[in-house]
Design a protein around this motif. Structure first.
Motif, PDB file in Angstrom:
ATOM      1  N   THR A 169      51.943  43.934  52.284  1.00  0.00           N
ATOM      2  CA  THR A 169      53.266  44.095  51.675  1.00  0.00           C
ATOM      3  C   THR A 169      53.723  45.520  51.937  1.00  0.00           C
ATOM      4  OG1 THR A 169      52.799  42.456  50.002  1.00  0.00           O
ATOM      5  CG2 THR A 169      54.545  44.033  49.499  1.00  0.00           C
ATOM      6  N   THR A 219      60.444  46.706  59.138  1.00  0.00           N
ATOM      7  CA  THR A 219      58.992  46.617  59.360  1.00  0.00           C
ATOM      8  C   THR A 219      58.705  45.511  60.364  1.00  0.00           C
ATOM      9  OG1 THR A 219      58.721  47.076  57.005  1.00  0.00           O
ATOM     10  CG2 THR A 219      56.755  46.430  58.187  1.00  0.00           C
ATOM     11  N   GLN A 220      57.750  45.737  61.251  1.00  0.00           N
ATOM     12  CA  GLN A 220      57.309  44.655  62.133  1.00  0.00           C
ATOM     13  C   GLN A 220      55.799  44.778  62.352  1.00  0.00           C
ATOM     14  OE1 GLN A 220      59.522  45.051  65.777  1.00  0.00           O
ATOM     15  NE2 GLN A 220      58.503  46.944  66.414  1.00  0.00           N
ATOM     16  N   PRO A 231      59.447  38.930  57.727  1.00  0.00           N
ATOM     17  CA  PRO A 231      58.384  38.753  56.734  1.00  0.00           C
ATOM     18  C   PRO A 231      58.292  37.306  56.257  1.00  0.00           C
ATOM     19  CG  PRO A 231      60.328  39.714  55.723  1.00  0.00           C
ATOM     20  CD  PRO A 231      60.632  39.599  57.181  1.00  0.00           C
ATOM     21  N   ASN A 232      57.150  36.954  55.663  1.00  0.00           N
ATOM     22  CA  ASN A 232      57.021  35.611  55.090  1.00  0.00           C
ATOM     23  C   ASN A 232      57.628  35.552  53.692  1.00  0.00           C
ATOM     24  OD1 ASN A 232      54.316  36.317  56.697  1.00  0.00           O
ATOM     25  ND2 ASN A 232      54.905  34.200  57.040  1.00  0.00           N
ATOM     26  N   TYR A 234      59.864  38.138  50.607  1.00  0.00           N
ATOM     27  CA  TYR A 234      60.458  39.444  50.271  1.00  0.00           C
ATOM     28  C   TYR A 234      60.970  39.383  48.851  1.00  0.00           C
ATOM     29  CZ  TYR A 234      64.474  36.723  51.933  1.00  0.00           C
ATOM     30  OH  TYR A 234      65.386  35.743  52.134  1.00  0.00           O
ATOM     31  N   GLN A 243      58.623  43.618  51.468  1.00  0.00           N
ATOM     32  CA  GLN A 243      58.571  42.545  52.467  1.00  0.00           C
ATOM     33  C   GLN A 243      57.088  42.277  52.730  1.00  0.00           C
ATOM     34  OE1 GLN A 243      60.705  44.635  55.603  1.00  0.00           O
ATOM     35  NE2 GLN A 243      62.415  43.208  55.414  1.00  0.00           N
ATOM     36  N   SER A 244      56.702  40.970  52.665  1.00  0.00           N
ATOM     37  CA  SER A 244      55.271  40.658  52.830  1.00  0.00           C
ATOM     38  C   SER A 244      55.032  39.819  54.075  1.00  0.00           C
ATOM     39  CB  SER A 244      54.765  39.877  51.622  1.00  0.00           C
ATOM     40  OG  SER A 244      54.915  40.653  50.469  1.00  0.00           O
ATOM     41  N   PHE A 245      53.927  40.124  54.735  1.00  0.00           N
ATOM     42  CA  PHE A 245      53.536  39.407  55.951  1.00  0.00           C
ATOM     43  C   PHE A 245      52.164  38.790  55.711  1.00  0.00           C
ATOM     44  CE2 PHE A 245      56.422  42.736  57.091  1.00  0.00           C
ATOM     45  CZ  PHE A 245      57.182  42.245  58.137  1.00  0.00           C
TER      46      PHE A 245
END
Ligand code: BGC
Length: 759
Positions: A169, A219-220, A231-232, A234, A243-245
């Protein structure tokens, strides 16, 4: 702990994990670009000792003064440089466990370095988490010198012994407080936050001062050569966005998160433009990619180094020390924005919350004057001219009149905002340093326009203050100055501090000299100034009456100037007789004991002799130096450099070198046990002065540039450049003497080791 940092000519290196040193390392490895700065905090969660710090230049808060008993004239507030939005943050969860170095089972290696040549902070570690995952991390970040509103982080991670489910995150958190807040108040108000598939952004506003700050992020994550740009999940809440990945990795597979951040403030933008500004900077940054951004950023640093590096051969500790100082000065203040100034802790901590002290005039201006364009030093002087009205108001509040000005001891906007009365009311010597800086600037640059344009107004107001601050003593038949604190803050409310009396008279004489000169060269402008300031020539007579009959405390037997009346009544113990366990005194002794002792915090009489070097002969300097050096504990970072320069003048090379090392490695070796609070930025200019004015003996005398050089034992050589009146002059000192070259500009003759050299 004192030799903790590894020696290296261009890097500050910490090569193992040490929780007790973490806050010191966070200060040492701070990054900044004049617009903003960031302590070397970890990006991922950390529950060990840390001082989170992100700062934006010029954004401050007037924190209400806290005193036991309010007295008339106290400043209403102490201005705080605000700890602002945390833009580096990442929460990282690996197979369900949060990555936190303070909670891991084992840290197998840890390395943090500040690369000063390129302006980049790097860190790497391997650790074993409680769930058995062995994680390797490599991270680096910088705040761009090329695009000052841009910060960039690259964070690479791999789990080397198993497949992993990684949740990262990336967040912005502006729900931040200052550790030094007087009333535990949060200084920030929520304005707006959003997060979506492309961006996240948080906007907050300071209470009272209404500064608006926005941070916007893209963000990437790079995995297997492909970028995951969305992201998956946010979300947002008050002053926070994330933002969460969610990523699955194979054993040993590395992923890299890239975080591009724009930090802008209402000092430079209408808040309605924040989004557009952030979009344009972020689009360009992502298009260029991190390595190009890094190259552009480093190229700016290379330019700075090309102009102001000091190279020392034969002593890595000394080399690392001077570069560390120059690097942090330029991280703090580049001169690009004339509304800003040089705070004693720069962007590395909260203490000394105000921005501008006398440190700027007494220490920093000579550094910027010689290492960058003259305009930067001029702007720093004009900064005080812009505050003249407030300085007059400040003096009026204290009972002075007719346009007398007392500049603040600490300020953000011209108002006094230091709330210790001994300092605020009594350390009036700061007025003198402001006048001295005007003189020093003109002496060095020969900018003859400054007095007419700005200087004389300031000098008149300062001279008026002094003329009202003294009183005539019937008993002594002389003018005296009572109830002051000199630069030595280890004694307050003293009478006739020699330094203050001396600089006060010098200011009145110099104002008179400038007035008379302008009368000859530009009488029309003089008339205008006289009108603006309501100045009558008869005031010059008053100045003269005082300066020609001022009292200066002296000890004739010892042939020294006395720090203040009654100084010799004190028990005369020497610093060498102090047990090491008693040092630093300010942490070991009661305040009462310090005030009664003869120990001096920082150069005081010697500060005066240093400023007015050509007004005292060598014997006078020698006697005063020996007397005061033995009683000075150097518990202000501003002190050793002055002693280093004076020791060089009297030929005490060993002392000069000892004092140089002390100033240049003050923070690297944490001599005063306070580096965790932030670095001593303003005294870093003093380190530069120790080399250029100390070992290089640079001075302007009778309108000529002089160098009187020596090389400390054990060193093989020193080389540095100075800018002087449109020229770049390169000086090289080696074992067989010194050489000097002009790299650009018109011809010039200088005096090198008492010989005229034509360049
Ligand atoms: C010094 C002052 C200085 C201030 C900020 C104090 O410790 O005594 O002279 O202005 O620090 O650097």
């Amino acid at each position: 702990m004192k030799d903790y940092i590894k020696l290296d000519e261009w890097k500050i290196i910490e090569d193992h994990y040490n929780i007790d040193h973490n806050e010191v390392s966070e200060s040492l490895c701070s990054i900044g670009n004049g617009h903003m700065g960031q302590r070397a905090n970890f990006e991922e969660d950390y529950s060990g000792k840390t001082l989170q710090g992100s700062y934006v230049g010029g954004v401050y808060y007037p924190d209400k003064t806290k005193v036991g008993w309010w007295k008339n004239g106290y400043p209403e507030y102490f201005a705080k440089v605000l700890n602002s939005v945390n833009w580096i943050g990442l929460n990282i969860e690996i197979n369900g466990e949060i990555l936190d170095l303070h909670q891991t089972a084992k840290i197998t290696n840890f390395y943090r370095e500040l690369d000063m040549m390129n302006g980049i902070l790097r860190r790497s570690f391997s650790c074993e988490m409680k769930n058995g995952a062995v994680v390797e991390v490599k991270t680096q970040r910088f705040v761009s010198m090329n695009q000052v509103e841009l910060g960039v982080i690259s964070y690479s991670l791999s789990v080397i012994n198993m497949d992993a489910v990684i949740h990262i995150t990336s967040y912005l958190d502006a729900d931040i407080t200052n550790k030094d807040s007087n009333y535990d108040e949060n200084f920030w108000l929520e304005i707006d936050q959003f997060s979506n598939l492309e961006r996240m952004s948080v906007t907050t506003e300071t209470k009272k001062t209404d500064f608006v700050v926005n941070a916007t992020v893209f963000t990437q994550i790079e995995q297997n050569g492909t970028y995951i740009t969305q992201p998956n999940a946010y979300g947002t809440h008050d002053k926070y966005a994330n933002q969460s990945f969610y990523i699955n990795t194979k054993k040993g597979e590395e992923i890299t998160l890239e975080k591009f951040v724009v930090i802008a403030s209402s000092l430079n933008h209408n808040p309605l433009e924040f989004e557009q500004n952030a979009d344009s900077i972020l689009n360009q940054a992502v298009f260029k990619g991190i390595s190009q951004l890094e190259n552009e950023h480093s190229a700016q640093w290379h330019k700075i180094w090309n102009d102001c590096d000091i190279s020392i051969s034969g002593d890595v500790a000394a080399q690392q020390g001077i570069r560390f100082n120059i690097f942090h000065l330029y991280q703090t203040y580049t001169g690009r924005d004339s509304r800003l100034n040089i705070g004693p802790k720069g962007f590395t901590g909260e203490k000394y919350g105000g921005s501008t002290y006398w440190d700027t005039e007494a220490y920093c201006i000579p550094f910027y004057m010689s290492t960058t364009s003259e305009e930067v030093a001029r702007n720093l002087l004009v900064y005080r001219h812009n505050h003249l009205g407030k300085a007059i108001e400040n003096a009026t509040k204290l009972g002075f009149k007719d346009g007398a000005a007392l500049y603040p001891m600490v300020t953000m906007n011209g108002e006094e905002c230091h709330n210790e009365w001994e300092i605020t009311f009594e350390e009036i010597h700061r007025n003198g340093a402001i006048a001295f800086a005007i003189y020093d600037y003109i002496r060095y640059t020969n900018d003859t326009t400054y007095i007419a344009e700005y200087g004389l107004e300031v000098l008149i107001a300062i001279a008026r203050f002094w003329s009202q601050r003294v009183n005539f003593s019937e008993e002594k038949g002389k003018y005296v100055m009572l109830g002051v604190t000199g630069p030595n803050e280890y004694e307050n409310n003293v009478n006739n501090n020699w330094y203050t009396n001396y600089i006060a008279c010098w200011c009145m004489d110099y104002a008179t000299e400038c007035y008379n000169k302008l009368k000859e060269t530009n009488p029309e402008r003089l008339q205008e100034i006289a009108k603006i300031t309501n100045f009558k020539e008869s005031e010059l007579d008053k100045f003269y009456k005082i300066t020609s009959n001022m009292y200066y405390p002296e000890n004739k037997e010892l042939g020294i100037f006395l720090q203040q009346d009654g100084y010799m009544d004190k028990e005369q113990i020497l610093v060498n007789d102090l047990p090491t366990a008693d040092r630093p005194l300010n942490q070991k002794w009661s305040w009462d004991r310090i005030l009664r002792s003869c120990f001096i915090k920082q150069a005081d009489v010697l500060q005066g002799i240093y400023f007015f070097e050509d007004q005292f002969n060598l014997e006078t300097l020698e006697r005063n130096f020996h007397f005061y050096e033995q009683r000075t504990v150097h518990e202000s970072s501003l002190s050793p450099c002055v002693h280093s320069i004076l020791a060089a003048k009297i030929g005490d090379e060993a002392k000069s070198y000892e004092m140089y090392l002390r100033t240049s490695r003050l923070d690297l070796n944490d001599y005063n046990n306070d580096t965790e609070d932030g670095l001593h930025i303003t005294s870093m200019a003093g380190t530069w002065l120790s080399i250029v004015k100390g070992f290089g003996g640079m001075m302007v005398k009778d309108d000529k540039l002089h160098f009187t050089t020596f090389l400390p034992t054990g060193w093989e050589g020193i080389s540095f450049k100075v800018k002087y009146r449109g020229r770049v002059i390169a000086v090289q000192i080696n074992k067989s003497g010194a050489e000097i070259k002009k790299e650009s500009g018109d011809s010039l003759s200088v005096i090198l080791n008492n010989k005229v050299v034509s360049l």
